[in-house]
Design an enzyme around this catalytic site. Structure first.
Site, PDB file in Angstrom:
ATOM      1  N   ASP A 103       0.838  -1.213   0.000  1.00  0.00           N
ATOM      2  CA  ASP A 103       0.000   0.000   0.000  1.00  0.00           C
ATOM      3  C   ASP A 103       0.872   1.263   0.000  1.00  0.00           C
ATOM      4  O   ASP A 103       0.403   2.347  -0.329  1.00  0.00           O
ATOM      5  CB  ASP A 103      -0.929  -0.008   1.225  1.00  0.00           C
ATOM      6  CG  ASP A 103      -0.177  -0.149   2.541  1.00  0.00           C
ATOM      7  OD1 ASP A 103       0.778  -0.964   2.604  1.00  0.00           O
ATOM      8  OD2 ASP A 103      -0.513   0.548   3.514  1.00  0.00           O
ATOM      9  N   TYR A 141      11.164   3.431   0.577  1.00  0.00           N
ATOM     10  CA  TYR A 141      10.618   2.064   0.539  1.00  0.00           C
ATOM     11  C   TYR A 141       9.552   1.964  -0.552  1.00  0.00           C
ATOM     12  O   TYR A 141       9.621   1.093  -1.420  1.00  0.00           O
ATOM     13  CB  TYR A 141      10.016   1.705   1.916  1.00  0.00           C
ATOM     14  CG  TYR A 141       9.190   0.433   1.889  1.00  0.00           C
ATOM     15  CD1 TYR A 141       9.788  -0.789   1.583  1.00  0.00           C
ATOM     16  CD2 TYR A 141       7.822   0.449   2.159  1.00  0.00           C
ATOM     17  CE1 TYR A 141       9.030  -1.960   1.544  1.00  0.00           C
ATOM     18  CE2 TYR A 141       7.061  -0.713   2.123  1.00  0.00           C
ATOM     19  CZ  TYR A 141       7.681  -1.915   1.819  1.00  0.00           C
ATOM     20  OH  TYR A 141       6.932  -3.068   1.772  1.00  0.00           O
TER      21      TYR A 141
HETATM   22  N1  LIG Z   1       4.696  -6.644   6.599  1.00  0.00           N
HETATM   23  C1  LIG Z   1       3.797  -5.792   6.109  1.00  0.00           C
HETATM   24  O1  LIG Z   1       3.070  -5.129   6.851  1.00  0.00           O
HETATM   25  C2  LIG Z   1       3.632  -5.647   4.617  1.00  0.00           C
HETATM   26  C3  LIG Z   1       2.654  -4.772   4.119  1.00  0.00           C
HETATM   27  C4  LIG Z   1       2.474  -4.674   2.742  1.00  0.00           C
HETATM   28  C5  LIG Z   1       3.268  -5.423   1.892  1.00  0.00           C
HETATM   29  N2  LIG Z   1       4.228  -6.232   2.395  1.00  0.00           N
HETATM   30  C6  LIG Z   1       5.066  -7.015   1.474  1.00  0.00           C
HETATM   31  O2  LIG Z   1       4.735  -8.386   1.651  1.00  0.00           O
HETATM   32  C7  LIG Z   1       5.894  -9.198   1.464  1.00  0.00           C
HETATM   33  C8  LIG Z   1       6.068 -10.172   2.620  1.00  0.00           C
HETATM   34  O3  LIG Z   1       6.168  -9.462   3.844  1.00  0.00           O
HETATM   35  P1  LIG Z   1       6.436 -10.219   5.228  1.00  0.00           P
HETATM   36  O4  LIG Z   1       5.802  -9.386   6.273  1.00  0.00           O
HETATM   37  O5  LIG Z   1       6.093 -11.668   5.106  1.00  0.00           O
HETATM   38  O6  LIG Z   1       8.033 -10.063   5.329  1.00  0.00           O
HETATM   39  P2  LIG Z   1       9.107 -10.885   6.159  1.00  0.00           P
HETATM   40  O7  LIG Z   1       8.494 -11.687   7.241  1.00  0.00           O
HETATM   41  O8  LIG Z   1      10.175  -9.911   6.534  1.00  0.00           O
HETATM   42  O9  LIG Z   1       9.675 -11.883   5.055  1.00  0.00           O
HETATM   43  C9  LIG Z   1      10.470 -11.415   3.999  1.00  0.00           C
HETATM   44  C10 LIG Z   1      11.452 -12.477   3.627  1.00  0.00           C
HETATM   45  O10 LIG Z   1      12.309 -11.923   2.625  1.00  0.00           O
HETATM   46  C11 LIG Z   1      13.503 -12.633   2.683  1.00  0.00           C
HETATM   47  N3  LIG Z   1      14.559 -11.830   2.094  1.00  0.00           N
HETATM   48  C12 LIG Z   1      14.934 -10.572   2.428  1.00  0.00           C
HETATM   49  N4  LIG Z   1      15.944 -10.169   1.640  1.00  0.00           N
HETATM   50  C13 LIG Z   1      16.206 -11.191   0.782  1.00  0.00           C
HETATM   51  C14 LIG Z   1      17.149 -11.390  -0.260  1.00  0.00           C
HETATM   52  N5  LIG Z   1      18.033 -10.452  -0.578  1.00  0.00           N
HETATM   53  N6  LIG Z   1      17.141 -12.570  -0.924  1.00  0.00           N
HETATM   54  C15 LIG Z   1      16.267 -13.539  -0.594  1.00  0.00           C
HETATM   55  N7  LIG Z   1      15.337 -13.417   0.388  1.00  0.00           N
HETATM   56  C16 LIG Z   1      15.332 -12.259   1.072  1.00  0.00           C
HETATM   57  C17 LIG Z   1      13.767 -12.893   4.161  1.00  0.00           C
HETATM   58  O11 LIG Z   1      14.401 -14.116   4.200  1.00  0.00           O
HETATM   59  P3  LIG Z   1      15.229 -14.665   5.503  1.00  0.00           P
HETATM   60  O12 LIG Z   1      14.186 -14.890   6.539  1.00  0.00           O
HETATM   61  O13 LIG Z   1      15.863 -15.910   5.055  1.00  0.00           O
HETATM   62  O14 LIG Z   1      16.178 -13.556   5.869  1.00  0.00           O
HETATM   63  C18 LIG Z   1      12.361 -12.928   4.774  1.00  0.00           C
HETATM   64  O15 LIG Z   1      11.987 -14.225   5.161  1.00  0.00           O
HETATM   65  C19 LIG Z   1       7.041  -8.230   1.208  1.00  0.00           C
HETATM   66  O16 LIG Z   1       7.243  -8.137  -0.178  1.00  0.00           O
HETATM   67  C20 LIG Z   1       6.555  -6.895   1.735  1.00  0.00           C
HETATM   68  O17 LIG Z   1       7.128  -5.813   1.025  1.00  0.00           O
HETATM   69  C21 LIG Z   1       4.423  -6.374   3.735  1.00  0.00           C
END
Ligand SMILES: NC(=O)c1ccc[n+]([C@@H]2O[C@H](COP(=O)([O-])OP(=O)(O)OC[C@H]3O[C@@H](n4cnc5c(N)ncnc54)[C@H](OP(=O)(O)O)[C@@H]3O)[C@@H](O)[C@H]2O)c1
Length: 297
Positions: free
Chosen positions: A110, A135
């Site tokens: 968002d 971001y």
């Molecule tokens: N969290 C929110 O509120 C939110 C809101 C809107 C959209 N999103 C989007 O939704 C998606 C998932 O979010 P989430 O909350 O599940 O995030 P998360 O728990 O931080 O998971 C992201 C994963 O990305 C992996 N990662 C980071 N850098 C990397 C790299 N260079 N190469 C390979 N893997 C990498 C990490 O792996 P490791 O664990 O192995 O380090 C982590 O497990 C993201 O794209 C985020 O932008 C999130």
């Protein structure tokens, strides 16, 4: 690397340790798909030589990537890393998908919105983005790269995610952080002038699975329904969990943060409805299930 499941679709999931990744891994494997979970120990999307060999060898039918650098304030200081993961990393995966002739499922945010400060109406997929943080800009760059390079993609924007595994990138999620602060008896102040839709990663996962069955590629907003401020969200957490917290509302202007955040970033899931998929349930219902399964066992 974790390998689970049957042999219907072979899916390589990058970010399998994350909060969304953990739910996708479990749910899709339960549905009988062959899930190959990849963490940063297996793959680094920023470098072609650290992601191409493994993916070409695995030959999946679909790549799902939740990989992101999404610590919003840190992105302001570490712009290079933000663009490396959120844009260059996406370009690398697009190239691999082209070589394998397979679709990519990728996640955006968002935070690609926010420039129209007086907005009070949910954004649908046809609305023009306007990010106000590095971001958001880096994630929007990733979106443009996918649309430019690929014909077969599922590009999913979500908002305010929380899941049982907790966000790896942020160390926690908002719900767990509020529960922790309340239990420690801390004074909590939360902004009440930023409006969003809190969204369960479990609910997103179910819709992702439905979407894949349709084979309809494109850009999709996926959030629970309803909206609230972060303050209302916190109040509802404490109400549903049945705990007392010392909480008060504050304004963005009084809250010191490096990055600007949208005052309003509610997403309308128009394209999902047009694909014949029912709207998500209300965010309060999803939150109740989350709290019941994590805290009220
Ligand atoms: N969290 C929110 O509120 C939110 C809101 C809107 C959209 N999103 C989007 O939704 C998606 C998932 O979010 P989430 O909350 O599940 O995030 P998360 O728990 O931080 O998971 C992201 C994963 O990305 C992996 N990662 C980071 N850098 C990397 C790299 N260079 N190469 C390979 N893997 C990498 C990490 O792996 P490791 O664990 O192995 O380090 C982590 O497990 C993201 O794209 C985020 O932008 C999130």
């Amino acid at each position: 690397m974790i390998i689970k499941g049957g042999n219907v679709l072979k899916i390589a999931l990058i970010g399998s340790n994350g909060q969304l990744g953990t739910d996708i891994m479990e749910y899709f494997a339960d549905k009988g798909e062959e899930m190959i979970g990849l963490t940063q120990d297996d793959i680094d999307v920023c470098f072609m030589d650290k992601c191409e060999p493994i993916l070409l060898e695995l030959k999946p039918d679909l790549i799902i990537s939740t990989a992101a650098f999404h610590q919003v304030d840190l992105c302001e200081d570490e712009g290079e890393l933000a663009f490396s993961v959120n844009a260059v990393g996406v370009k690398n995966l697009c190239n691999i998908c082209i070589t394998l002739d397979i679709p990519l499922m990728h996640f955006s945010t968002d935070f690609v919105f926010g420039a129209d400060k007086d907005r009070k109406k949910p954004y649908n997929e046809d609305d023009c983005p306007g990010p106000i943080s590095l971001y958001g800009i880096s994630k929007l760059a990733g979106e443009y790269i996918i649309k430019y390079m690929l014909k077969k993609y599922y590009l999913i924007r979500s908002c305010g995610l929380y899941g049982l595994a907790g966000s790896f990138g942020k160390g926690s999620n908002f719900v767990d952080m509020m529960m922790k602060l309340a239990k420690e008896g801390k004074k909590i102040s939360v902004v009440n002038d930023q409006v969003l839709t809190p969204t369960s990663t479990r609910d997103v996962t179910e819709k992702l699975y439905e979407l894949i069955q349709t084979g309809r590629y494109g850009l999709y907003h996926m959030t629970n329904t309803g909206q609230c401020s972060w303050y209302d969200f916190a109040v509802e957490i404490f109400k549903l969990a049945g705990i007392t917290a010392d909480i008060s509302p504050t304004k963005s202007s009084e809250y010191v943060a490096k990055a600007m955040r949208p005052f309003y970033s509610v997403l309308d899931n128009k394209n999902l409805r047009q694909a014949g998929i029912k709207d998500f349930r209300h965010w309060k219902e999803a939150l109740k299930d989350y709290l019941d399964s994590k805290y009220n066992k």
